[in-house]
Scaffold this motif. Structure first.
Motif, PDB file in Angstrom:
ATOM      1  N   ARG A  30       0.849  -1.191   0.000  1.00 53.61           N
ATOM      2  CA  ARG A  30       0.000   0.000   0.000  1.00 53.61           C
ATOM      3  C   ARG A  30       0.877   1.231   0.000  1.00 53.61           C
ATOM      4  N   ALA A  31       0.380   2.286  -0.616  1.00 54.59           N
ATOM      5  CA  ALA A  31       1.123   3.539  -0.701  1.00 54.59           C
ATOM      6  C   ALA A  31       0.950   4.314   0.591  1.00 54.59           C
ATOM      7  N   VAL A  32       2.025   4.891   1.070  1.00 54.11           N
ATOM      8  CA  VAL A  32       1.983   5.682   2.290  1.00 54.11           C
ATOM      9  C   VAL A  32       2.539   7.060   1.977  1.00 54.11           C
ATOM     10  N   GLU A  33       1.775   8.093   2.235  1.00 53.18           N
ATOM     11  CA  GLU A  33       2.216   9.459   1.985  1.00 53.18           C
ATOM     12  C   GLU A  33       3.025   9.938   3.180  1.00 53.18           C
ATOM     13  N   THR A  34       4.171  10.483   2.917  1.00 54.70           N
ATOM     14  CA  THR A  34       5.036  10.970   3.988  1.00 54.70           C
ATOM     15  C   THR A  34       5.309  12.444   3.806  1.00 54.70           C
ATOM     16  N   ASP A  35       5.608  13.105   4.904  1.00 53.05           N
ATOM     17  CA  ASP A  35       5.959  14.520   4.882  1.00 53.05           C
ATOM     18  C   ASP A  35       7.451  14.638   4.665  1.00 53.05           C
ATOM     19  N   ALA A  36       7.889  15.220   3.535  1.00 49.92           N
ATOM     20  CA  ALA A  36       9.320  15.382   3.285  1.00 49.92           C
ATOM     21  C   ALA A  36       9.923  16.382   4.245  1.00 49.92           C
ATOM     22  N   ALA A  37       9.214  17.428   4.527  1.00 47.55           N
ATOM     23  CA  ALA A  37       9.688  18.433   5.482  1.00 47.55           C
ATOM     24  C   ALA A  37       8.483  19.011   6.187  1.00 47.55           C
ATOM     25  N   ALA A  38       8.533  19.082   7.498  1.00 43.72           N
ATOM     26  CA  ALA A  38       7.391  19.537   8.281  1.00 43.72           C
ATOM     27  C   ALA A  38       7.066  20.980   7.936  1.00 43.72           C
ATOM     28  N   GLY A  39       5.886  21.173   7.301  1.00 44.45           N
ATOM     29  CA  GLY A  39       5.435  22.521   6.984  1.00 44.45           C
ATOM     30  C   GLY A  39       6.283  23.239   5.954  1.00 44.45           C
ATOM     31  N   GLY A  40       7.122  22.547   5.226  1.00 39.76           N
ATOM     32  CA  GLY A  40       7.975  23.211   4.240  1.00 39.76           C
ATOM     33  C   GLY A  40       8.121  22.397   2.982  1.00 39.76           C
ATOM     34  N   GLU A  41       8.932  22.883   2.071  1.00 40.83           N
ATOM     35  CA  GLU A  41       9.157  22.188   0.811  1.00 40.83           C
ATOM     36  C   GLU A  41      10.190  21.078   0.996  1.00 40.83           C
ATOM     37  N   ALA A  42      10.114  20.108   0.111  1.00 38.48           N
ATOM     38  CA  ALA A  42      11.077  19.012   0.168  1.00 38.48           C
ATOM     39  C   ALA A  42      12.476  19.534  -0.136  1.00 38.48           C
ATOM     40  N   GLU A  43      13.446  18.984   0.569  1.00 42.56           N
ATOM     41  CA  GLU A  43      14.820  19.421   0.360  1.00 42.56           C
ATOM     42  C   GLU A  43      15.316  18.958  -1.004  1.00 42.56           C
ATOM     43  N   ALA A  44      15.940  19.852  -1.729  1.00 37.14           N
ATOM     44  CA  ALA A  44      16.470  19.514  -3.050  1.00 37.14           C
ATOM     45  C   ALA A  44      17.724  18.658  -2.898  1.00 37.14           C
ATOM     46  N   ALA A  45      17.879  17.693  -3.809  1.00 38.10           N
ATOM     47  CA  ALA A  45      19.058  16.838  -3.774  1.00 38.10           C
ATOM     48  C   ALA A  45      20.294  17.665  -4.117  1.00 38.10           C
ATOM     49  N   PRO A  46      21.402  17.431  -3.434  1.00 40.66           N
ATOM     50  CA  PRO A  46      22.618  18.205  -3.719  1.00 40.66           C
ATOM     51  C   PRO A  46      23.105  17.965  -5.142  1.00 40.66           C
ATOM     52  N   GLU A  47      23.554  19.017  -5.790  1.00 40.10           N
ATOM     53  CA  GLU A  47      24.049  18.903  -7.152  1.00 40.10           C
ATOM     54  C   GLU A  47      25.434  18.276  -7.168  1.00 40.10           C
ATOM     55  N   GLU A  48      25.664  17.443  -8.159  1.00 41.31           N
ATOM     56  CA  GLU A  48      26.970  16.810  -8.296  1.00 41.31           C
ATOM     57  C   GLU A  48      27.962  17.823  -8.871  1.00 41.31           C
ATOM     58  N   PRO A  49      29.201  17.783  -8.414  1.00 42.61           N
ATOM     59  CA  PRO A  49      30.204  18.719  -8.938  1.00 42.61           C
ATOM     60  C   PRO A  49      30.505  18.418 -10.397  1.00 42.61           C
ATOM     61  N   PRO A  50      30.984  19.408 -11.154  1.00 45.82           N
ATOM     62  CA  PRO A  50      31.340  19.170 -12.559  1.00 45.82           C
ATOM     63  C   PRO A  50      32.398  18.077 -12.669  1.00 45.82           C
ATOM     64  N   SER A  51      32.308  17.266 -13.701  1.00 46.96           N
ATOM     65  CA  SER A  51      33.272  16.177 -13.873  1.00 46.96           C
ATOM     66  C   SER A  51      33.415  15.837 -15.351  1.00 46.96           C
ATOM     67  N   VAL A  52      34.455  15.099 -15.642  1.00 46.76           N
ATOM     68  CA  VAL A  52      34.742  14.651 -17.005  1.00 46.76           C
ATOM     69  C   VAL A  52      34.652  13.127 -17.031  1.00 46.76           C
ATOM     70  N   ASP A  53      33.968  12.589 -18.030  1.00 47.72           N
ATOM     71  CA  ASP A  53      33.826  11.145 -18.186  1.00 47.72           C
ATOM     72  C   ASP A  53      34.920  10.626 -19.115  1.00 47.72           C
ATOM     73  N   PHE A  54      35.530   9.514 -18.729  1.00 48.39           N
ATOM     74  CA  PHE A  54      36.626   8.935 -19.502  1.00 48.39           C
ATOM     75  C   PHE A  54      36.290   7.509 -19.922  1.00 48.39           C
ATOM     76  N   ALA A  55      36.746   7.149 -21.111  1.00 47.28           N
ATOM     77  CA  ALA A  55      36.750   5.756 -21.559  1.00 47.28           C
ATOM     78  C   ALA A  55      38.192   5.427 -21.915  1.00 47.28           C
ATOM     79  N   PHE A  56      38.819   4.578 -21.109  1.00 51.18           N
ATOM     80  CA  PHE A  56      40.209   4.176 -21.334  1.00 51.18           C
ATOM     81  C   PHE A  56      40.223   2.826 -22.057  1.00 51.18           C
ATOM     82  N   VAL A  57      40.881   2.792 -23.208  1.00 53.44           N
ATOM     83  CA  VAL A  57      40.884   1.593 -24.043  1.00 53.44           C
ATOM     84  C   VAL A  57      42.245   0.917 -23.939  1.00 53.44           C
ATOM     85  N   ALA A  58      42.242  -0.345 -23.521  1.00 57.74           N
ATOM     86  CA  ALA A  58      43.481  -1.108 -23.368  1.00 57.74           C
ATOM     87  C   ALA A  58      44.060  -1.444 -24.749  1.00 57.74           C
ATOM     88  N   PRO A  59      45.363  -1.706 -24.822  1.00 56.81           N
ATOM     89  CA  PRO A  59      45.982  -1.983 -26.124  1.00 56.81           C
ATOM     90  C   PRO A  59      45.643  -3.357 -26.689  1.00 56.81           C
TER      91      PRO A  59
END
Length: 210
Positions: A68-97
């Motif tokens: 069954r679904a249960v409704e929960t209060d994310a923050a008492a009397g306020g808005e839900a807290e926003a998820a922290p943003e991830e810092p900028p990063s670079v994605d790499f693909a390293f290819v073996a010889p």
């Protein structure tokens, strides 16, 4: 003759691969590191998480499970807290010889913040950089004197710092896409993007189809 690879950058997802070994980023056998983990909750007696939704309900009723679904209060009397943003990063693909036993590229995915030397990023993430020179006294440990930390930049070369005088001298007879990892800095701390790096290009048994 060596195999030929055609590159299609797709680090954020999984792309399809063709019999031509293209692209390396799409190989299912590649190992991937991630800071996130996913935990599945399932019925321990029937493995309902692996069934279609309409079959899950039948299995749950059979096992005596009521959902069954249960409704929960994310923050008492306020808005839900926003998820922290991830810092900028670079994605790499390293290819073996070397290719894997099934003939597909051996690709390792990593993510790192910019503003670091490519050498440090590779060593910190356990990526083979020196090959046969990875022993004491066989390399200069980042001093820019031995020229053993060579990589081939297949994609994302615009993220790297310009070639230093040391690189120009040691690599003057090498392809323009080859760099010294100890001399090349990956962007800055705010940089984002994708890079495909060929490890140990002097020992690779394939060629890139650009």
């Amino acid at each position: 003759m060596g195999a030929t690879m055609q590159l299609v950058v797709g680090l954020a997802g999984v792309a399809s691969s063709s019999p031509r070994l293209a692209p390396p980023c799409a190989v299912a056998t590649a190992t991937t590191t991630s800071s996130c983990s996913v935990r599945k909750q399932s019925c321990s007696c029937c493995g309902a998480a692996h069934l279609p939704r309409r079959l899950q309900h039948k299995q749950q009723r059979r096992c005596g499970i009521r959902v069954r679904a249960v409704e929960t209060d994310a923050a008492a009397g306020g808005e839900a807290e926003a998820a922290p943003e991830e810092p900028p990063s670079v994605d790499f693909a390293f290819v073996a010889p070397r290719l894997l036993p099934d003939g597909t590229p051996d690709v390792h995915y990593r993510t790192a913040c910019g503003g670091q030397k490519l050498r440090d990023i590779m060593l910190d993430n356990y990526i083979d950089l020196y090959g046969p020179y990875d022993k004491l006294l066989l390399n200069c440990e980042g001093g820019g004197e031995c020229g053993t930390c060579i990589v081939e930049v297949v994609e994302g070369g615009e993220l790297l710092s310009p070639k230093t005088d040391v690189e120009k001298e040691l690599l003057k007879r090498k392809p323009k896409t080859w760099r010294l990892a100890c001399q090349a800095t990956v962007g800055n701390p705010d940089s984002t993007g994708q890079m495909v790096i060929q490890q140990l290009p002097e020992w690779k048994i394939h060629e890139w189809d650009k």
